[in-house]
Scaffold this active site. Structure first.
Site, PDB file in Angstrom:
ATOM      1  N   ILE A 298       4.641   6.606  -4.453  1.00 22.42           N
ATOM      2  CA  ILE A 298       5.301   5.311  -4.266  1.00 22.42           C
ATOM      3  C   ILE A 298       4.227   4.322  -3.826  1.00 22.42           C
ATOM      4  CG2 ILE A 298       7.021   3.993  -2.936  1.00 22.42           C
ATOM      5  CD1 ILE A 298       8.342   6.060  -4.689  1.00 22.42           C
TER       6      ILE A 298
ATOM      7  N   GLY B  60       4.684  -0.648   0.423  1.00 19.95           N
ATOM      8  CA  GLY B  60       5.193  -2.002   0.589  1.00 19.95           C
ATOM      9  C   GLY B  60       4.158  -2.961   1.138  1.00 19.95           C
ATOM     10  N   VAL B  61       3.297  -2.481   2.039  1.00 20.57           N
ATOM     11  CA  VAL B  61       2.273  -3.371   2.591  1.00 20.57           C
ATOM     12  C   VAL B  61       1.292  -3.817   1.519  1.00 20.57           C
ATOM     13  CG1 VAL B  61       2.458  -2.530   4.951  1.00 20.57           C
ATOM     14  CG2 VAL B  61       0.834  -1.468   3.408  1.00 20.57           C
TER      15      VAL B  61
ATOM     16  N   GLU C  43       0.519  -7.627   0.424  1.00 28.34           N
ATOM     17  CA  GLU C  43      -0.862  -8.106   0.330  1.00 28.34           C
ATOM     18  C   GLU C  43      -1.132  -8.701  -1.049  1.00 28.34           C
ATOM     19  OE1 GLU C  43      -4.794  -9.135   0.921  1.00 28.34           O
ATOM     20  OE2 GLU C  43      -3.314  -8.622   2.448  1.00 28.34           O
TER      21      GLU C  43
ATOM     22  N   HIS D  89       0.187   8.719  -0.418  1.00 26.29           N
ATOM     23  CA  HIS D  89       1.486   7.993  -0.376  1.00 26.29           C
ATOM     24  C   HIS D  89       2.233   8.178  -1.685  1.00 26.29           C
ATOM     25  CE1 HIS D  89       4.267   4.579   0.429  1.00 26.29           C
ATOM     26  NE2 HIS D  89       3.927   4.779   1.675  1.00 26.29           N
TER      27      HIS D  89
END
Length: 149
Positions: A55, A58-59, A63, A49
């Site tokens: 980057i 977002g998850v 979390e 990623h």
């Protein structure tokens, strides 16, 4: 410093590579917490990623906010004896109004600012924000529940 990673591990069940809070710098029981994570290029998530353009997902930011909220929830439960609290865990129930404002990259210090919207019994509604250098990177409303293990 209020809590380092060894103190955090006494509260959260998460471990590498999924423990996403490095330190707690401020905690007002029943109100708010400020914690952070140092985002490093050596984290396994960057293998995919994205190669050549890393980057932080977002998850993972969400979390991390949820984990900071879990710390806030646990530390705010003064009415339960420590022995009983040791047999509890926080379950993440929902995410609402999540918005990603700016990318988070390796080398960033991701600061989680989580505050209580509402708490009733074992259910906590939280407002989470994640900042990099005082710039809002992500925000969401989180709901969590403290349950028996």
């Amino acid at each position: 410093m209020l809590m380092d990673v060894t103190e955090i591990q006494k509260i959260l069940p998460h471990r590498y590579p999924f423990l996403l809070v490095d330190r707690v710098t401020k905690l007002d029981k029943g109100e708010s917490v400020i914690a952070y994570k140092n985002v490093s290029i050596s984290e396994p998530v960057f293998e995919g990623h994205f190669p050549g353009h890393p980057i932080y997902p977002g998850v993972m930011i969400l979390e991390g906010m949820a984990q900071a909220g879990g710390i806030l929830s646990f530390m705010s439960m003064d009415d339960l004896p420590k022995e009983e609290l040791a047999n509890k865990v926080v379950y993440f129930m929902s995410i609402d109004k999540a918005k990603f404002r700016t990318p988070v990259r390796p080398g960033d210090r991701l600061e989680y600012r989580v505050s209580v919207i509402k708490q009733k019994g074992s259910i906590w509604m939280l407002k989470g924000e994640a900042y990099v250098d005082d710039k809002l990177a992500c925000e969401a409303e989180l709901k969590a529940m403290i349950v028996d293990k």
